[in-house]
Design an enzyme around this catalytic site. Structure first.
Site, short mmCIF file in Angstrom:
data_model
loop_
_atom_site.label_atom_id
_atom_site.label_comp_id
_atom_site.label_asym_id
_atom_site.label_seq_id
_atom_site.Cartn_x
_atom_site.Cartn_y
_atom_site.Cartn_z
N ALA A 123 0.84 -1.21 0.00
CA ALA A 123 0.00 0.00 0.00
C ALA A 123 0.87 1.25 0.00
O ALA A 123 1.26 1.75 1.07
CB ALA A 123 -0.93 -0.03 1.21
N THR A 125 0.38 3.88 -2.93
CA THR A 125 -0.33 4.96 -3.62
C THR A 125 -1.47 5.54 -2.79
O THR A 125 -2.18 4.80 -2.09
CB THR A 125 -0.88 4.42 -4.96
OG1 THR A 125 0.22 3.87 -5.70
CG2 THR A 125 -1.54 5.51 -5.78
N ILE A 156 -5.06 -0.28 -4.67
CA ILE A 156 -4.23 -1.32 -4.09
C ILE A 156 -4.64 -2.70 -4.60
O ILE A 156 -5.76 -3.16 -4.35
CB ILE A 156 -4.26 -1.27 -2.53
CG1 ILE A 156 -3.91 0.15 -2.05
CG2 ILE A 156 -3.32 -2.32 -1.94
CD1 ILE A 156 -2.57 0.70 -2.56
N GLU A 241 9.97 -5.37 -9.26
CA GLU A 241 8.57 -5.23 -9.68
C GLU A 241 8.52 -4.83 -11.16
O GLU A 241 7.67 -5.30 -11.93
CB GLU A 241 7.86 -4.18 -8.82
CG GLU A 241 6.43 -3.94 -9.26
CD GLU A 241 5.63 -3.03 -8.33
OE1 GLU A 241 6.13 -2.71 -7.23
OE2 GLU A 241 4.50 -2.66 -8.71
N LEU A 336 -5.51 -8.30 -36.62
CA LEU A 336 -5.53 -9.47 -37.50
C LEU A 336 -6.72 -10.39 -37.19
O LEU A 336 -7.08 -11.24 -38.00
CB LEU A 336 -4.21 -10.25 -37.39
CG LEU A 336 -3.01 -9.57 -38.09
CD1 LEU A 336 -1.71 -10.30 -37.76
CD2 LEU A 336 -3.21 -9.50 -39.61
N GLY A 363 5.04 2.25 -11.65
CA GLY A 363 5.77 3.43 -12.15
C GLY A 363 5.42 3.63 -13.61
O GLY A 363 5.56 2.70 -14.42
N THR A 364 4.99 4.83 -13.96
CA THR A 364 4.55 5.08 -15.34
C THR A 364 5.74 5.08 -16.31
O THR A 364 6.89 5.19 -15.90
CB THR A 364 3.85 6.45 -15.45
OG1 THR A 364 4.82 7.47 -15.13
CG2 THR A 364 2.66 6.56 -14.51
N GLU A 366 6.63 7.44 -18.13
CA GLU A 366 7.35 8.71 -17.99
C GLU A 366 8.36 8.64 -16.84
O GLU A 366 9.48 9.13 -16.96
CB GLU A 366 6.36 9.86 -17.78
CG GLU A 366 5.46 10.15 -18.98
CD GLU A 366 4.41 9.08 -19.24
OE1 GLU A 366 3.97 8.41 -18.28
OE2 GLU A 366 4.03 8.89 -20.42
#
Ligand SMILES: Cc1cc2nc3c(=O)[nH]c(=O)nc-3n(C[C@H](O)[C@H](O)[C@H](O)COP(=O)(O)OP(=O)(O)OC[C@H]3O[C@@H](n4cnc5c(N)ncnc54)[C@H](O)[C@@H]3O)c2cc1C
Length: 376
Positions: A123, A125, A156, A241, A336, A363-364, A366
């Protein structure tokens, strides 16, 4: 030929594949409808030694290495079994306890995590912050031998099913204002509650939830690692991760390539199989070349991790490119399939939707670029 795995890893793959095909695939659609998997599947996986694969036997785990964990990640990706959050529990959350826990914490928590009796979430974010982890607002206020934890977490994974979580907090008062302190929080403690299961466009079977901590009294003995080094612990663990997300991406692309090849050989348009059109052959050839490069890089990173040499920037490269290539190639595979590719009963459609989050969580893209750019 892949050289990163040993024979015992490949033998383990057979066991995992049987489990996934028998215990997960037949029920997956139902779990997606329910938005959650039953706790029984965790216990079954635990019984068969498929949880917490890298946890040593002395703490109740199967005592494997990350190669075994990677096999499980690949087999779940092959089946697009995105509902079961085993990896988050086994390879992301529990290893925090192994790496930074006291002997007492390890003895207390790891055997229950390995058996599936206790499902562990990570946990970090919060509603106000994700990428900027140092900006979290959950506080841990010392009170004699305990701390009182107050805050809200969101997005989460395994949140609704979780029995315990590794919770990122800030000590109140915190010396630097920016340092993070980790705690193991048993969700049976008074003041812990779970919010709604969040509605998502993909990963529909995997519960993603809000968690609330309202003045939760937690003994200081449940502090994980050095109170001033929580962020350092996170950055160390997040490299793995990120590789997990890349491993999943490469395996998903390989599986969907085979599925698509099968489809275009059987589907006819204008009197001939799609596979005979140059566009189809060229598209698949291009995809195959990219998938092979991705596989090669990800296997190399896996080798680095097994030798304890994987650095955060290389893991970020694997995650960035893995997630982006997964999105791009699955989109080609879906195309396809024509209209069938848009139908939920076709694996490619669900895999395509589920893949989108790979560019965001852990993690994005960016943030991955930021991590890579810091090295030059
Ligand atoms: C399905 C799912 C499961 C998840 N599971 C977990 C979990 O188990 N535990 C947990 O703690 N979290 C979890 N998360 C949260 C996830 O890690 C965050 O969503 C992610 O880190 C992004 O944070 P954010 O959503 O707050 O976006 P923000 O940080 O608000 O970012 C928004 C946009 O701004 C960009 N941005 C932000 N900072 C910068 C910068 N410095 N430079 C350039 N661009 C920037 C981002 O790249 C993004 O495009 C999960 C999320 C999802 C969707």
């Amino acid at each position: 030929m892949r050289t990163v795995y040993r024979d015992d890893h490949e033998m383990f793959r057979d066991q995992v594949r049987r489990f996934v095909d028998k215990e997960i695939v037949p029920f997956h659609a139902e779990w997606e409808t329910n938005g959650i998997v039953p706790k029984e599947i965790w216990l079954k996986a635990g019984e068969q030694g498929l949880l917490c694969l890298t946890i040593p036997e002395e703490y109740g785990g199967p005592g494997g290495d990350f190669g075994h964990a990677s096999i499980l990640i690949e087999e779940l990706a092959r089946a697009n079994a995105t509902a079961v959050g085993f990896t988050t529990h086994s390879d992301i959350s529990a290893p925090y306890v192994l790496a930074y826990g006291t002997e007492e914490q390890k003895q207390n928590w790891l055997p229950k995590m390995a058996s599936g009796e206790k499902i562990c979430a990570l946990a970090l974010t919060e509603p106000g912050t994700g990428s900027d982890l140092r900006a979290i607002r959950t506080t841990a206020k010392p009170d004699s031998e305990d701390v009182l934890i107050t805050g809200q977490k969101t997005f989460i994974s395994n949140g609704a099913n979780s029995d315990v979580a590794i919770v990122a907090t800030k000590l109140d008062p915190t010396p630097s204002g920016r340092e993070i302190t980790l705690f193991i929080v048993d969700h049976e403690r008074e003041g812990c509650s779970k919010g709604r299961k969040l509605e998502k466009i993909g990963l529909k079977g995997q519960d993603t939830s809000e968690l609330f901590y309202d003045n939760v009294r937690v003994p200081k003995t449940e502090m994980l690692g050095d109170p001033q080094k929580g962020f350092f612990c996170l950055t160390q663990q997040l490299a793995k991760e990120r590789l997990i997300i890349a491993i999943r991406a490469a395996a998903s692309v390989d599986a969907l390539f085979e599925e698509t090849l099968d489809y275009v050989k059987n589907r006819k348009a204008f009197g001939q199989p799609l596979a005979e059109y140059q566009n189809t052959r060229f598209t698949l050839a291009h995809c195959k070349a990219k998938a092979t490069m991705l596989r090669s890089f990800v296997d190399d990173c896996l080798g680095q991790l097994l030798r304890d040499e994987l650095t955060p920037d290389v893991a970020a490269m694997a995650k960035l490119l893995g997630a982006e290539m997964q999105g791009e190639l699955l989109d080609q595979f879906l195309q396809l399939h024509g209209g069938y590719g848009f139908m939920s009963e076709y694996k490619v459609s669900r895999a395509w939707v589920d893949a989108r989050v790979a560019r965001i969580y852990g993690g994005t893209s960016e943030i991955m670029k930021e991590i890579i750019a810091r090295t030059f």
